[in-house]
Design a protein around this motif. Structure first.
Motif, PDB file in Angstrom:
ATOM      1  N   ILE A   1      32.070  44.654  41.047  1.00  0.00           N
ATOM      2  CA  ILE A   1      33.333  44.793  41.776  1.00  0.00           C
ATOM      3  C   ILE A   1      34.082  43.483  41.528  1.00  0.00           C
ATOM      4  O   ILE A   1      33.572  42.399  41.847  1.00  0.00           O
ATOM      5  N   MET A   2      35.246  43.595  40.945  1.00  0.00           N
ATOM      6  CA  MET A   2      35.933  42.385  40.473  1.00  0.00           C
ATOM      7  C   MET A   2      37.185  42.123  41.306  1.00  0.00           C
ATOM      8  O   MET A   2      38.016  43.014  41.505  1.00  0.00           O
ATOM      9  N   PHE A   3      37.243  40.920  41.761  1.00  0.00           N
ATOM     10  CA  PHE A   3      38.414  40.480  42.527  1.00  0.00           C
ATOM     11  C   PHE A   3      39.155  39.471  41.654  1.00  0.00           C
ATOM     12  O   PHE A   3      38.608  38.396  41.359  1.00  0.00           O
ATOM     13  N   SER A   4      40.385  39.823  41.266  1.00  0.00           N
ATOM     14  CA  SER A   4      41.097  38.957  40.330  1.00  0.00           C
ATOM     15  C   SER A   4      42.340  38.367  40.978  1.00  0.00           C
ATOM     16  O   SER A   4      43.030  39.032  41.765  1.00  0.00           O
TER      17      SER A   4
ATOM     18  N   GLY B   1      54.558  34.804  41.915  1.00  0.00           N
ATOM     19  CA  GLY B   1      53.773  33.801  41.176  1.00  0.00           C
ATOM     20  C   GLY B   1      52.278  33.899  41.447  1.00  0.00           C
ATOM     21  O   GLY B   1      51.473  33.183  40.866  1.00  0.00           O
ATOM     22  N   ASP B   2      51.866  34.817  42.267  1.00  0.00           N
ATOM     23  CA  ASP B   2      50.447  34.894  42.643  1.00  0.00           C
ATOM     24  C   ASP B   2      50.118  36.329  43.075  1.00  0.00           C
ATOM     25  O   ASP B   2      50.670  36.805  44.073  1.00  0.00           O
ATOM     26  N   TYR B   3      49.297  36.968  42.318  1.00  0.00           N
ATOM     27  CA  TYR B   3      48.944  38.351  42.668  1.00  0.00           C
ATOM     28  C   TYR B   3      47.417  38.530  42.699  1.00  0.00           C
ATOM     29  O   TYR B   3      46.705  37.897  41.922  1.00  0.00           O
ATOM     30  N   ASN B   4      46.944  39.381  43.566  1.00  0.00           N
ATOM     31  CA  ASN B   4      45.507  39.688  43.653  1.00  0.00           C
ATOM     32  C   ASN B   4      45.289  41.165  43.306  1.00  0.00           C
ATOM     33  O   ASN B   4      46.005  42.033  43.835  1.00  0.00           O
ATOM     34  N   PHE B   5      44.367  41.383  42.436  1.00  0.00           N
ATOM     35  CA  PHE B   5      44.045  42.763  42.054  1.00  0.00           C
ATOM     36  C   PHE B   5      42.548  42.994  42.203  1.00  0.00           C
ATOM     37  O   PHE B   5      41.750  42.070  42.084  1.00  0.00           O
ATOM     38  N   LYS B   6      42.169  44.251  42.419  1.00  0.00           N
ATOM     39  CA  LYS B   6      40.736  44.607  42.493  1.00  0.00           C
ATOM     40  C   LYS B   6      40.452  45.692  41.455  1.00  0.00           C
ATOM     41  O   LYS B   6      41.289  46.576  41.258  1.00  0.00           O
ATOM     42  N   THR B   7      39.349  45.598  40.855  1.00  0.00           N
ATOM     43  CA  THR B   7      38.917  46.680  39.970  1.00  0.00           C
ATOM     44  C   THR B   7      37.388  46.637  39.865  1.00  0.00           C
ATOM     45  O   THR B   7      36.729  45.839  40.551  1.00  0.00           O
ATOM     46  N   PHE B   8      36.819  47.453  39.018  1.00  0.00           N
ATOM     47  CA  PHE B   8      35.354  47.424  38.859  1.00  0.00           C
ATOM     48  C   PHE B   8      34.990  47.575  37.387  1.00  0.00           C
ATOM     49  O   PHE B   8      35.810  48.020  36.569  1.00  0.00           O
TER      50      PHE B   8
ATOM     51  N   PHE C   1      51.863  43.087  35.388  1.00  0.00           N
ATOM     52  CA  PHE C   1      50.842  42.048  35.638  1.00  0.00           C
ATOM     53  C   PHE C   1      49.459  42.682  35.861  1.00  0.00           C
ATOM     54  O   PHE C   1      48.448  42.215  35.372  1.00  0.00           O
ATOM     55  N   ARG C   2      49.482  43.774  36.598  1.00  0.00           N
ATOM     56  CA  ARG C   2      48.211  44.466  36.888  1.00  0.00           C
ATOM     57  C   ARG C   2      47.591  44.992  35.577  1.00  0.00           C
ATOM     58  O   ARG C   2      46.420  44.804  35.307  1.00  0.00           O
TER      59      ARG C   2
ATOM     60  N   PRO D   1      36.879  50.450  33.382  1.00  0.00           N
ATOM     61  CA  PRO D   1      37.553  51.728  33.088  1.00  0.00           C
ATOM     62  C   PRO D   1      39.069  51.637  33.191  1.00  0.00           C
ATOM     63  O   PRO D   1      39.778  52.160  32.347  1.00  0.00           O
ATOM     64  N   VAL D   2      39.561  50.956  34.202  1.00  0.00           N
ATOM     65  CA  VAL D   2      41.011  50.876  34.379  1.00  0.00           C
ATOM     66  C   VAL D   2      41.616  50.090  33.212  1.00  0.00           C
ATOM     67  O   VAL D   2      42.666  50.446  32.680  1.00  0.00           O
ATOM     68  N   GLY D   3      40.914  49.068  32.822  1.00  0.00           N
ATOM     69  CA  GLY D   3      41.385  48.246  31.695  1.00  0.00           C
ATOM     70  C   GLY D   3      41.355  49.035  30.397  1.00  0.00           C
ATOM     71  O   GLY D   3      42.199  48.864  29.522  1.00  0.00           O
TER      72      GLY D   3
END
Lengths: 733, 261
Positions: free
Chosen positions: B148-151, B178-185, B236-237, B213-215
């Motif tokens: 589980i990745m928190f970016s 200038g600052d974003y947080n994304f989650k993926t797995f 950005f995402r 998978p999302v990437g």
């Protein structure tokens, strides 16, 4: 004044004792021979030390690489043999054989000093030699010999192998033939392969001729020794041909049907002119023919059959024959064990040892016969691994020649219930004769156990009245008359009984008429039927099969055994280099890794707090004869047990001799592990771990692992720890 | 929802482990391994520095593994890496041209002093299955892991420039926060080998392939060159996911650890 008279009395007594044909020491019992005294120096040095010394002494010679290879493999093989326990040291047989060698080589003291001659515990009718002066004579050969001169000739033959360095020459020639560099044969690979046998046969012929020359230099009778080839020709036959009678197992009431008795046995027709193309020895006819012209000597009359002693020869041969009974058992040759003990029983009818051999052999034949509950072969999964099933089957009697054929025929013909009855009858009678013998007592219980739990035969299945008694009874007679009020079921039963009484049918029903009058017999039978007797020899028939469904074991779950102490054997380690299909053992590396594995085993046991004791021949010293014998007994036991495979029902007949080891070790469990590492294109490892119960012979755990990759220490540690953990950890209650 | 699933997986893992502990030998009885490993490989796309530089992916992994069956380890990991993300897109918007009284499309591009920075923290749970002939934790293994990745993506929000047709000058502009947080797995599959030295030190090496998978979808769809300015966050995402995908795609790994107990 009285002395001459005493001598006469003693001499007279000795003559009488000898002339009766039996040797008094065997009348009551026989204790298997063991090694004694100090271990000779050649048993003590390590194979590596000897090999290194011999290689350094080689200097610059032709075929140096092959000779080095020979020295190393020869020394390791010899060392294994010497420490296996099969070689007897300072025992009556070896002492006697050495005295014969002394007589043979009277004129050649230097050669005599170079030789180390031992007797080995093996039933094979064979003797063999190593280049380094070691000659081994099997007990099986001694049991077959007719006279001392024959033994002398066999020794002379082996001595020639030593003197002519036949082993090393053959080894080098084989390598040359393999590489195609031999001057002996340069043809196709098939021709070169056959040339190996030819080369070996030439050596054997040379040993025959040169051996005869050596004999001629001694005072042994040449005429008497010529029978040695008969010994070889008929070596597949038992040591005597005695008519086998079924009355041996019968008594007043127990009468076996004639259908179990082979009326005519096959004639002995050993062919001495067999095809020896692919044999290392020329056929007997050729060997006999080659030496026959050389047999003539002018001084035959002054030569003797016996130079050491005829009495001693006969005594030694008798010991060898007694040994053979035990060896047949450990080699799982039950038919020969029965026949050999039968032959000896004719001379020594009260010998306890022979009775036990007979009882053990019958028991093991019995548990391999399909019973009512087992339905035949059984299969076990132990410790998550399967061990190949090794059910014993009686060899086809048609393949047997001579009077022993009747033994094969009879035991093949009997079903489990019949054999069980015969064996129990025989064993119980032996037990009554020797009530203090624990083995006979335990065997009796075991046979009761099979009778009840395997064959479902209970007390009421046996008649208390003999056939003769029943014949006299009115009930039988009135079966012929028509009684109006009698039910049809009663009539059927009476008719059946009448048939049984008048014929051989259902002979087992009347087998225990005499024994059922014995209080102990009835009491033990009743106890077994009620499940009160808990300790038969093997535990497969100890309890009836549970009727309820067994709890399903979780897949891949290995049982935890909760054992607190084990005996560790020297682990096995073999590193092999696989070079295009040809495997070379790396002896030095194998020895080093064996030590590593032994250390790992100990460390893992310490970590698990598993107590252990080790049985090892590593670092054995001159005074360690007890350790040597302990190892011998254990090797015997293990060899026999392994031949049973996963067959837990079969008793390990040599368990009797291992009780002291169990007592001294404080545990009845023995663990043996090992690794076989082969390096070809990749490394392949086979790891095994075996845990056995020395008392019952039960295979408690058998584990194998195959892996690819180097045999790293951590990999081995993980294997060993896992095995020992399952041994030591207690199962959840 | 994702948190619930993660908790469920953890709970199931622990339960199954508890049942089977008795059969697991570990290494000389030691079942817990703690260690550090590094996943690394050259980065053919999305370098960490200037646009055309070759890069190097490297992930720091802190691992805790417990032997639950004779051939199975339950693995937990905390992983982190930091990398730059190259932005190829230009953002488009329309502006009113006072001289003509018409609207004209203008293009903003990112001309920062530093590339966008991506920091990712991952929590992983997985199983190591030791191959036949091996016993955990020694020997060859195959590992499956869910990450589980928190970016966190940071960039210079004032680093955008566009040409202003009204003034005929290049003008600075600001986009986003200038600052974003994304989650993926991500799902990773590793084949490797472990050795134990001195009954304590664990050496772990092998190679890993992973899929975000999302990437993967973002990569397959390709980057849009023409993006409306109001869609910048999606860009950005997408860039982040593509970067993560490439980061996880293939790695070698080398680790050291110790058998704790």
């Amino acid at each position: 004044m009285r002395r001459p008279h005493s001598f006469k009395v003693i001499a007279g007594f000795l003559f009488f004792a000898c002339s009766t044909g039996s040797i008094a020491q065997f009348n009551q019992d026989y204790t298997p021979i063991v090694s004694s005294g100090a271990l000779p120096a050649e048993f003590l040095a390590t194979a590596k030390a000897i090999s290194e010394q011999e290689i350094s002494e080689l200097g610059s010679v032709s075929d140096k690489s092959a000779k080095k290879q020979f020295i190393i493999s020869n020394n390791y093989f010899l060392r294994d043999l010497l420490l296996s326990g099969d070689v007897l040291v300072n025992d009556p047989l070896s002492k006697y054989v050495n005295r014969v060698a002394d007589e043979l080589l009277k004129g050649q003291p230097a050669l005599r000093q170079h030789l180390h001659i031992y007797v080995t515990r093996s039933s094979d009718v064979n003797a063999y030699a190593f280049d380094k002066g070691f000659i081994f004579v099997n007990a099986g050969l001694l049991a077959q010999l007719e006279n001392e001169a024959q033994l002398a000739y066999i020794l002379a033959h082996e001595i020639t192998h030593v003197v002519k360095k036949h082993s090393v020459n053959q080894y080098i020639e084989n390598i040359r033939l393999e590489r195609g560099t031999s001057t002996y044969e340069r043809g196709s690979s098939e021709e070169r392969s056959l040339a190996r046998y030819r080369f070996s046969k030439e050596q054997e012929s040379e040993a025959d001729i040169e051996g005869l020359k050596l004999m001629k230099q001694s005072s042994y009778s040449i005429k008497a020794m010529s029978g040695a080839f008969d010994v070889l020709q008929y070596s597949y036959l038992p040591f005597e041909l005695v008519d086998f009678k079924k009355t041996f197992f019968e008594d007043e009431y127990l009468t076996m049907p004639d259908t179990l008795y082979l009326k005519k046995v096959s004639d002995v027709k050993a062919n001495d002119d067999y095809d020896d193309t692919k044999s290392t020895h020329p056929n007997i006819r050729k060997r006999r023919g080659a030496i026959e012209p050389e047999l003539k000597v002018d001084d035959e009359n002054s030569r003797k059959k016996y130079l050491v002693s005829e009495t001693e020869f006969k005594n030694v041969r008798e010991i060898a024959r007694f040994e053979l009974c035990r060896l047949y058992l450990t080699e799982r040759d039950y038919m020969n064990a029965i026949y050999a003990s039968y032959i000896l029983s004719q001379t020594y009818p009260d010998n306890l040892y022979l009775k036990k051999v007979m009882a053990k052999a019958m028991y093991n034949v019995l548990v391999n016969k399909p019973t009512l509950t087992s339905g035949g072969s059984s299969s076990f999964t132990i410790g998550g691994s399967n061990m190949s099933s090794k059910q014993y089957t009686i060899p086809d009697y048609n393949t047997i020649e001579g009077s022993s054929q009747r033994v094969y025929y009879m035991f093949e013909g009997m079903n489990s219930q019949e054999l069980n009855t015969i064996a129990l009858s025989y064993t119980f009678k032996a037990h009554k004769q020797y009530p203090n013998d624990a083995i006979l007592s335990a065997l009796t219980d075991s046979l009761f156990s099979v009778l009840v739990n395997g064959n479902s035969l209970f007390l009421n299945d046996f008649s208390k009245k003999s056939k003769a008694e029943l014949k006299k009874l009115d009930t039988v007679k009135v079966a012929d008359t028509v009684a109006v009020e009698e039910s049809k079921y009663s009539k059927i039963k009476k008719q059946q009984q009448k048939t049984e009484v008048e014929t051989d049918e259902n002979f087992t029903k009347y087998a225990f008429v005499a024994l059922l009058k014995d209080e102990e017999f009835v009491s033990r039978y009743t106890k077994m039927a009620k499940g009160l007797t808990q300790k038969p020899l093997t535990d497969e028939y100890a309890k009836p099969l549970p009727k309820s469904k067994k709890k399903k074991k979780k897949k891949n779950q290995v049982p935890l055994l909760g054992i607190d102490k084990v005996i560790f054997l020297d682990p096995f380690y073999m590193k092999v280099k696989n070079d295009h299909g040809t495997e070379y053992v790396k002896f030095y590396e194998s020895e080093e890794h064996q030590k590593v594995l032994a250390d790992i085993q100990k460390k893992c046991a310490d970590k698990l707090k598993l107590e252990y004791t080790t049985v090892t021949t590593k670092g054995i010293s001159e005074s360690d004869i007890a350790r040597y014998n302990e190892n011998a007994v254990l090797n015997d036991w293990l060899g026999e047990r392994f031949s049973h495979g996963d067959n837990n029902a079969e008793m390990v007949t040599s368990s009797e001799y291992i009780q002291e080891l169990i007592k001294n070790s404080g545990t009845k469990y023995i663990a043996w592990s090992g690794i076989y590492n082969s390096k070809g294109k990749v490394h392949r490892n086979t790891y095994f771990f075996i845990l056995l119960d020395l008392e019952t012979g039960k295979l408690m755990k058998y584990e194998t692992r195959y892996s690819r990759g180097r045999d790293n220490k951590d990999l081995i540690t993980s294997f060993v720890y896992n095995s020992l953990m399952h041994v030591h950890k207690k199962p959840k209650s | 929802m994702k948190t619930t699933i993660t908790n469920l997986i953890l709970a199931l893992g622990l339960l199954s482990a508890g049942e089977l502990f008795a059969q697991a030998p570990g290494y000389m009885g030691k079942k817990l391994t703690l260690g550090y490993s590094n996943n690394f490989f050259v980065s053919p796309f999305g370098p960490t520095a200037a646009a055309d530089d070759a890069g190097f992916n490297t992930t720091h992994c802190f691992n805790a593994e417990y032997t639950i069956k004779s051939k199975t380890n339950l693995c937990f990991s905390f992983q982190t890496f930091e990398t730059g993300v190259r932005m190829n897109q230009e953002f488009h918007s329309t502006t009113y041209i006072s001289s003509t009284g018409e609207y004209q499309e203008i293009t903003s591009s990112y001309v920062p002093t530093l590339p966008m920075q991506l920091r990712t923290y991952s929590g992983g749970i997985g199983f190591k299955f030791f191959t036949s002939g091996s016993l955990a934790p020694v020997g060859k293994y195959k590992k499956l892991e869910l990450l589980i990745m928190f970016s966190n993506l940071t960039y210079d929000r004032n680093g955008f420039r566009y040409y202003d047709p009204n003034t005929s000058k290049t003008v600075k502009t600001s986009i986003g926060t200038g600052d974003y947080n994304f989650k993926t797995f991500a799902l990773t599959y590793t084949i490797g080998r472990q050795r134990v030295f001195f009954n304590t030190i664990v050496l772990d090496y092998g190679m890993q392939v992973g899929v975000v998978p999302v990437g993967l979808l973002a990569t397959l769809n390709g980057a849009e060159d023409f993006v409306q300015l109001n869609g910048y966050e999606d860009v950005f995402r997408s860039d982040t996911n593509q970067r993560l995908f490439r980061y996880q795609l293939f790695n070698l790994h080398l680790g050291l650890g110790f058998l704790a107990f």
